[in-house]
Design an enzyme around this catalytic site. Structure first.
Site, PDB file in Angstrom:
ATOM      1  CB  SER A   1       8.192  16.092  -1.496  1.00 33.02           C
ATOM      2  OG  SER A   1       8.709  15.930  -0.406  1.00 33.02           O
TER       3      SER A   1
ATOM      4  CE1 TYR B   1      11.682  13.697  -4.464  1.00 29.79           C
ATOM      5  CE2 TYR B   1      11.622  14.601  -2.496  1.00 29.79           C
ATOM      6  CZ  TYR B   1      11.059  13.923  -3.303  1.00 29.79           C
ATOM      7  OH  TYR B   1       9.686  13.274  -3.018  1.00 29.79           O
TER       8      TYR B   1
HETATM    9  N1  LIG Z   1       7.299   7.915  -0.712  1.00 34.00           N
HETATM   10  C1  LIG Z   1       7.302   9.250   0.067  1.00 34.00           C
HETATM   11  O1  LIG Z   1       7.524   9.071   1.355  1.00 34.00           O
HETATM   12  C2  LIG Z   1       7.022  10.323  -0.638  1.00 34.00           C
HETATM   13  C3  LIG Z   1       6.966  11.722   0.063  1.00 34.00           C
HETATM   14  C4  LIG Z   1       6.915  13.073  -0.654  1.00 34.00           C
HETATM   15  C5  LIG Z   1       6.528  12.907  -1.849  1.00 34.00           C
HETATM   16  N2  LIG Z   1       6.528  11.746  -2.340  1.00 34.00           N
HETATM   17  C6  LIG Z   1       6.244  11.818  -4.046  1.00 34.00           C
HETATM   18  O2  LIG Z   1       5.276  11.007  -4.330  1.00 34.00           O
HETATM   19  C7  LIG Z   1       5.529  10.588  -5.602  1.00 34.00           C
HETATM   20  C8  LIG Z   1       5.494   9.058  -5.918  1.00 34.00           C
HETATM   21  O3  LIG Z   1       6.503   8.723  -5.182  1.00 34.00           O
HETATM   22  P1  LIG Z   1       6.628   7.095  -4.626  1.00 34.00           P
HETATM   23  O4  LIG Z   1       7.164   7.167  -3.096  1.00 34.00           O
HETATM   24  O5  LIG Z   1       5.515   6.301  -4.977  1.00 34.00           O
HETATM   25  O6  LIG Z   1       7.983   6.624  -5.470  1.00 34.00           O
HETATM   26  P2  LIG Z   1       8.580   5.272  -5.866  1.00 34.00           P
HETATM   27  O7  LIG Z   1       8.050   4.244  -5.406  1.00 34.00           O
HETATM   28  O8  LIG Z   1       9.922   5.190  -6.260  1.00 34.00           O
HETATM   29  O9  LIG Z   1       7.936   5.176  -7.588  1.00 34.00           O
HETATM   30  C9  LIG Z   1       7.963   6.243  -8.414  1.00 34.00           C
HETATM   31  C10 LIG Z   1       7.122   6.058  -9.549  1.00 34.00           C
HETATM   32  O10 LIG Z   1       7.438   7.186 -10.697  1.00 34.00           O
HETATM   33  C11 LIG Z   1       7.627   6.395 -11.941  1.00 34.00           C
HETATM   34  N3  LIG Z   1       8.602   7.131 -12.776  1.00 34.00           N
HETATM   35  C12 LIG Z   1       9.796   7.589 -12.355  1.00 34.00           C
HETATM   36  N4  LIG Z   1      10.140   8.170 -13.374  1.00 34.00           N
HETATM   37  C13 LIG Z   1       9.244   8.180 -14.665  1.00 34.00           C
HETATM   38  C14 LIG Z   1       9.162   8.528 -15.803  1.00 34.00           C
HETATM   39  N5  LIG Z   1      10.323   9.177 -16.638  1.00 34.00           N
HETATM   40  N6  LIG Z   1       7.966   8.243 -16.582  1.00 34.00           N
HETATM   41  C15 LIG Z   1       7.008   7.703 -15.878  1.00 34.00           C
HETATM   42  N7  LIG Z   1       6.886   7.287 -14.634  1.00 34.00           N
HETATM   43  C16 LIG Z   1       8.348   7.500 -13.894  1.00 34.00           C
HETATM   44  C17 LIG Z   1       8.004   5.177 -11.461  1.00 34.00           C
HETATM   45  O11 LIG Z   1       8.112   4.121 -12.575  1.00 34.00           O
HETATM   46  P3  LIG Z   1       9.081   2.858 -12.770  1.00 34.00           P
HETATM   47  O12 LIG Z   1       8.622   1.913 -11.961  1.00 34.00           O
HETATM   48  O13 LIG Z   1       8.753   2.836 -14.329  1.00 34.00           O
HETATM   49  O14 LIG Z   1      10.543   3.487 -12.429  1.00 34.00           O
HETATM   50  C18 LIG Z   1       7.251   4.580 -10.102  1.00 34.00           C
HETATM   51  O15 LIG Z   1       6.128   4.348 -10.812  1.00 34.00           O
HETATM   52  C19 LIG Z   1       6.537  11.297  -6.289  1.00 34.00           C
HETATM   53  O16 LIG Z   1       6.445  12.504  -6.793  1.00 34.00           O
HETATM   54  C20 LIG Z   1       7.681  11.470  -5.041  1.00 34.00           C
HETATM   55  O17 LIG Z   1       8.452  12.740  -5.037  1.00 34.00           O
HETATM   56  C21 LIG Z   1       6.806  10.599  -2.020  1.00 34.00           C
END
Ligand SMILES: NC(=O)c1ccc[n+]([C@@H]2O[C@H](COP(=O)([O-])OP(=O)(O)OC[C@H]3O[C@@H](n4cnc5c(N)ncnc54)[C@H](OP(=O)(O)O)[C@@H]3O)[C@@H](O)[C@H]2O)c1
Length: 227
Positions: free
Chosen positions: A134, A149
């Protein structure tokens, strides 16, 4: 056909990555904490294109079991699973449990999952590791909210740089990717990108990831992100 392994495929960017991979005719090993709650398209896709396995990236035992369950080469590992817990995450008021949990999932797990799947990556003729990081971890992007984070994403960038060094002799390329601000549970409804737009961009970065670009930090649009 390229075989991807994606962590955190249950929703958000991870799910969109899997959808895009399948739509373009590649294969995905979709990993989720609870494989019985896999999204519909993962349960109904042809077995030639999708395998679903359980993987809790915060558990060493779960990582070992998942690696043992995969008997095929993996071309691309995408460390996507991540958390940004709600709670005390300020420099002057940090919840130590929340801090440790964030480091475990966002920093240590991408290293541990990569090491566990190295034997599978070594069987690929063009192995790559991409970790969804990120811009919140970049020193050029100041701010002190969600500090656990932010620290975790700065740390995982460094971890990926180190991994890139260590895997260079084997010809395995590594990158950290900022996926944009994305409309997911984590990004919220006001974010600028759809999960599909972010996934397409991240996959284009991965497609173009050569050894020359290994060790870098990139945006979903392909540009180099300053550290
Ligand atoms: N959304 C944004 O704007 C944004 C921006 C920058 C970076 N990111 C990064 O992008 C990645 C995905 O984020 P997202 O926005 O898709 O978030 P999200 O909608 O909150 O989804 C998070 C995912 O990670 C999984 N997860 C969390 N803890 C886990 C564990 N212990 N073992 C296996 N899976 C686990 C969750 O599974 P469960 O369903 O089981 O909880 C879910 O599938 C992350 O690394 C985040 O930091 C996102």
């Amino acid at each position: 056909m390229t075989t991807f392994l994606v962590t955190g495929a249950s929703r958000g960017i991870g799910m969109a990555l899997c959808e895009t991979i399948v739509a373009r005719g590649d294969r995905v090993i979709a990993t989720l904490r609870d494989p019985f709650r896999a999204p519909e398209f993962l349960r109904t896709a042809p077995a030639a294109q999708v395998a679903v396995i359980g993987l809790d990236v915060a558990s060493g035992e779960s990582i070992r079991r998942a690696a043992a369950a995969v008997g095929e080469p993996v071309d691309v590992l995408v460390n996507n699973a991540g958390i940004s817990p709600k709670g005390r995450q300020n420099a002057l008021d940090m919840d130590p449990v929340l801090f440790t949990e964030t480091m475990s999932v966002n920093v240590l797990a991408p290293l541990q999952v990569t090491v566990a799947f190295l034997p599978h990556l070594r069987r690929s003729s063009r192995a790559r590791v991409a970790t969804i990081s990120s811009q919140m971890g970049a020193s050029v992007y100041p701010g002190s909210d969600r500090l656990a984070y932010r620290i975790s994403k700065a740390a995982v960038n460094k971890a990926m740089q180190g991994l890139a060094n260590d895997l260079a002799p084997e010809g395995i390329a590594v990158a950290a990717i900022h996926p944009g601000w994305v409309r997911t549970d984590m990004g919220g409804p006001a974010a600028s990108l759809s999960p599909a737009e972010s996934a397409a961009g991240c996959l284009a970065v991965i497609d173009g990831l050569t050894m020359e670009r290994s060790g870098g930090f990139y945006r979903w649009d392909g540009s180099v992100h300053p550290w």
